[in-house]
Design a protein around this motif. Structure first.
Motif, mmCIF file in Angstrom:
data_model
loop_
_atom_site.group_PDB
_atom_site.id
_atom_site.type_symbol
_atom_site.label_atom_id
_atom_site.label_comp_id
_atom_site.label_asym_id
_atom_site.label_seq_id
_atom_site.Cartn_x
_atom_site.Cartn_y
_atom_site.Cartn_z
ATOM 1 N N GLN A 96 -34.305 81.224 -17.755
ATOM 2 C CA GLN A 96 -33.294 81.235 -18.827
ATOM 3 C C GLN A 96 -32.003 80.564 -18.385
ATOM 4 O O GLN A 96 -31.165 80.223 -19.222
ATOM 5 N N ILE A 97 -31.836 80.390 -17.056
ATOM 6 C CA ILE A 97 -30.653 79.673 -16.562
ATOM 7 C C ILE A 97 -31.032 78.198 -16.515
ATOM 8 O O ILE A 97 -31.871 77.791 -15.716
ATOM 9 N N LEU A 98 -30.424 77.411 -17.400
ATOM 10 C CA LEU A 98 -30.965 76.078 -17.670
ATOM 11 C C LEU A 98 -30.918 75.157 -16.452
ATOM 12 O O LEU A 98 -31.854 74.441 -16.175
ATOM 13 N N HIS A 99 -29.806 75.172 -15.734
ATOM 14 C CA HIS A 99 -29.726 74.345 -14.518
ATOM 15 C C HIS A 99 -29.552 75.251 -13.307
ATOM 16 O O HIS A 99 -28.488 75.315 -12.703
ATOM 17 N N ASN A 100 -30.647 75.885 -12.961
ATOM 18 C CA ASN A 100 -30.619 76.887 -11.894
ATOM 19 C C ASN A 100 -31.109 76.235 -10.613
ATOM 20 O O ASN A 100 -32.267 75.856 -10.503
ATOM 21 N N HIS A 101 -30.237 76.113 -9.627
ATOM 22 C CA HIS A 101 -30.649 75.495 -8.376
ATOM 23 C C HIS A 101 -30.688 76.499 -7.229
ATOM 24 O O HIS A 101 -30.702 76.122 -6.064
ATOM 25 N N TYR A 102 -30.719 77.777 -7.565
ATOM 26 C CA TYR A 102 -30.853 78.812 -6.545
ATOM 27 C C TYR A 102 -32.342 79.048 -6.316
ATOM 28 O O TYR A 102 -33.105 79.181 -7.264
ATOM 29 N N PRO B 49 -28.909 86.871 -21.567
ATOM 30 C CA PRO B 49 -28.246 88.140 -21.881
ATOM 31 C C PRO B 49 -26.770 87.965 -22.250
ATOM 32 O O PRO B 49 -26.282 88.611 -23.196
ATOM 33 N N GLU B 50 -26.072 87.081 -21.537
ATOM 34 C CA GLU B 50 -24.639 86.883 -21.802
ATOM 35 C C GLU B 50 -24.408 86.335 -23.210
ATOM 36 O O GLU B 50 -23.401 86.648 -23.847
ATOM 37 N N LEU B 51 -25.336 85.517 -23.672
ATOM 38 C CA LEU B 51 -25.205 84.930 -25.004
ATOM 39 C C LEU B 51 -25.497 85.989 -26.076
ATOM 40 O O LEU B 51 -24.825 86.044 -27.113
ATOM 41 N N ASP C 31 -20.054 78.442 -22.112
ATOM 42 C CA ASP C 31 -20.886 77.233 -22.130
ATOM 43 C C ASP C 31 -21.432 76.929 -20.742
ATOM 44 O O ASP C 31 -22.595 76.563 -20.584
ATOM 45 N N ASP C 32 -20.577 77.088 -19.727
ATOM 46 C CA ASP C 32 -21.042 76.880 -18.353
ATOM 47 C C ASP C 32 -22.131 77.884 -18.006
ATOM 48 O O ASP C 32 -23.115 77.552 -17.348
ATOM 49 N N ILE C 33 -21.914 79.139 -18.437
ATOM 50 C CA ILE C 33 -22.820 80.222 -18.037
ATOM 51 C C ILE C 33 -24.224 80.010 -18.587
ATOM 52 O O ILE C 33 -25.211 80.360 -17.946
#
Lengths: 465, 465
Positions: free
Chosen positions: A228-234, A399-401, B80-82
């Protein structure tokens, strides 16, 4: 690189399209990691690659349209350099490979620019996206940074977009190679994932496929249980039973062309029922979108068709409600699909993004939206044969959204917030492939990779046996 | 990162050592590959890491010595960043991990700097090695690029070198982790190489080890059948029977600490006789150098001892002649060993190279040489307990260098040019390990990797069986 004649023909077209003045192409430099001489792998600027094909640092070129004279500028190596780098071709030899007859030193470049400035010639240059090139423009043109940002040539941008948007057969061949390697990266990941492994282990293996094939990553790998994190590099998480893994990665071949693909699959051999339902919905949105691909259809329309398919499915599941078209018009689907359906791809994974999304993905009469959702749609304009694009619908539960929208009951007529609560930790799903638009429709690039839930589960069943 | 108290203590020492003024630390930004938003993996500036431990882009910090106030500057994420990055800690939470109580926005940073400039306070900053930080200094301080290059603080450099040169137990632990992963990278290569494979295939596998362990490369991999090219990043060759492979690569762990190791081994199970003789000579030079490592010995002396060992061996083989010490004094050995014996290692593979080699590897009374050979010796000064260094002698047969020297009969009293001709295409050998200087000598870092010809051949015999 291709034959010299390819680059000569491209520059000839460019000269005609720009019309007059000097076109200044800045090559990229080595990019320092933590001290000057420790470098990331070198990547040439894509427009420099497109018009000259030379993938080395320290180069610049001028296409003087008025005097019909193209020059490659660079400095020769010293014997001290050769001890460290081995013998290298001269600047003249390099230029020759691009079909360019004239070469000179970087010092001479500054004189040429100064003369042009004095004589009032237009110097066309592209918007710099690397700070070293902003600094070069500052030194060479005597402009301040604000002037540099303002002063790029829209004529040049449009002339380049007019060429690079249409991929030739030679280019399609390179893109197919890149997507084939990309497919192998995905198959590797799909086979290697197992409960207890760390994301980073799979990232390492995926990267090996690209590098081992003589390429590079075309963008940083996304490989995560938190899709769900669109640009997740972790990549530090351990994969657990019940998780889905979202893998978004691609290879770049030596000529610079990119592949870009996403698959989402379960850590177990099977999706859970809930996962499978949403997964199949994303595949349906993907297929529906692909079925509409053909010349003349605006990609924004394809995007909105995919959005509507998603809404219809989410209604069936009970996460959305009301009229699907009205929901899309209201942007209610952006609770689940916050980004764009796809983008151009070529020498850049987001092709020509440095030239400006408005110029690449829209037209003089079709301005890119600033609304949440549509503002992330990089391509809106009508498709044409030769365009290479990605199609990548997804469902992301952020969730934040949820909390942000729920606080003001935003789009409450379309979103079933109560049902959505039980999906809070669902994660994200994306399915992405690359296509070239043909005269009659679209063709998949690269070899096919398992996509239906059944096909994915079949590979996972074998992998976890 | 370490506990907040570690960073607080380091900053306290720094404040004492610098004495007065403001210390401005610039964090690094994301580094664009081929368009703004396509990034290489993020690497924080090492001094920023050392004093704050925060590995994220978009940060800066000021240690105001006169007012004893340290502030971390950065901008909070928007919703937006999140959507793209997931929830992230606030700047205050980040600062807290570094033991810093004060935070503010980047806009506020500019006001602080302007106020300091107006009041005549000294603003200490380090020499920027990344163009984005040169541009920041230009915007923030209103200096031109020449002023910026001239204006860095030598007091600050010296104060940082005075701390970072001595590795704490915590740091040694991290370096050991990095070198252990580095050792695995080398073992992987040593086991995977076989006739007919491409260099790039092995590069991919080596990189996988670093990334799979949650790290990165500490520098670009050198893996080549042409070991005589010192910084060779071409990986397109096919490995052939009779070749040697030189592998110089290292891992960086998540905290930023580096490993750096080189091995050279045959593509076949055994070295040829000629290869073995020169290989054993390089190992002998390595061992001789390591045996002399102890506090107070100038590393330049260790370097010259290794050079003399090489010359003595090359005399036995018939490639050199005359008095060994005189040959070294004349620099005749640089026909075979053109570079330095080693360098500091820590948060950078060439530790603190961005601060200036003169400050890191030499002293006010010991100036770095400009002669061919010695000018590439990054460390000359006396060793001290806590220094972490590499030891990396080698023999490199560089055809272009032979031709250059032979044309003027350079050092002909020491070099047997006739015999050397038959070695023209010999290639290169390097053997490199990492050590920490102790109270009485030196200790190898990381787990040992096969080094003698016999041990290397034993692994190769098993690998090619």
């Amino acid at each position: 690189m291709f034959n010299a004649s390819v680059y000569t023909a491209r520059r000839d077209t460019l000269k005609k399209d720009v019309g007059s003045g000097l076109v200044l192409f800045l090559g990229n430099e080595e990019s320092s990691i933590n001290f000057k001489a420790n470098w990331y792998h070198f990547r040439q600027d894509s427009s420099f690659l497109y018009f000259f094909g030379l993938s080395l640092p320290g180069l610049a070129a001028i296409v003087d349209i008025d005097h019909d004279r193209t020059t490659v500028f660079g400095d020769e190596l010293s014997i001290d350099d050769i001890v460290w780098t081995g013998p290298q071709p001269t600047i003249a030899e390099l230029a020759n490979r691009s079909g360019v007859q004239h070469t000179d030193s970087l010092k001479a470049l500054v004189s040429v620019l100064n003369k042009a400035l004095q004589s009032g010639s237009t110097i066309h240059y592209l918007p710099p996206y690397r700070p070293e090139n902003s600094l070069k423009l500052q030194h060479w043109l005597g402009f301040d940074q604000e002037q540099i940002q303002r002063g790029h040539s829209v004529e040049l941008i449009k002339a380049i977009v007019a060429q690079r948007s249409y991929k030739s057969a030679l280019e399609i061949e390179e893109i197919n190679k890149a997507v084939d390697i990309t497919a192998d990266m995905h198959l590797t990941a799909m086979k290697l994932v197992s409960e207890g492994k760390k994301e980073m282990e799979i990232v390492g293996a995926v990267q090996e496929v690209a590098v081992g094939a003589g390429g590079q990553l075309s963008y940083p790998v996304i490989l995560t249980r938190n899709g769900q994190i669109l640009h997740n590099h972790y990549h530090g998480n351990t994969l657990r039973s019940g998780d889905m893994v979202l893998v978004d990665c691609g290879a770049e071949v030596a000529t610079g062309y990119a592949g870009d693909m996403t698959r989402t699959f379960p850590v177990d051999s099977q999706f859970t029922e809930r996962q499978k339902t949403l997964y199949e919905l994303v595949v349906k949105a993907h297929t529906t979108a692909v079925d509409t691909l053909q010349p003349d259809i605006p990609f924004k329309e394809v995007h909105l068709t995919a959005c509507k398919t998603l809404v219809e499915g989410l209604k069936e599941i009970g996460l959305m409600k009301g009229d699907a078209q009205e929901a899309v018009n209201a942007g209610a689907h952006t609770m689940f699909f916050q980004c764009g359906l796809g983008h151009m791809m070529g020498l850049d994974v987001h092709d020509m993004e440095d030239l400006g999304e408005q110029y690449v993905g829209y037209t003089d009469t079709m301005i890119k939206s600033v609304e949440f959702g549509l503002k992330s749609l990089r391509l809106g304009k009508a498709l044409e044969p030769g365009f290479v694009i990605t199609v990548e619908p997804g469902i992301y539960i952020i969730p934040e959204l949820i909390d942000l929208w729920k606080a003001t009951n935003k789009n409450a007529q379309f979103i079933n917030y109560q049902a959505l609560e039980s999906y809070r930790d669902f994660g994200g799903i994306r399915v992405e492939e690359d296509f070239v638009i043909t005269e009659t429709g679209a063709q998949l690039l690269g070899k096919p990779v398992a996509k239906t839930a059944a096909a994915v589960e079949s590979i996972r069943t074998e992998a976890t046996a």
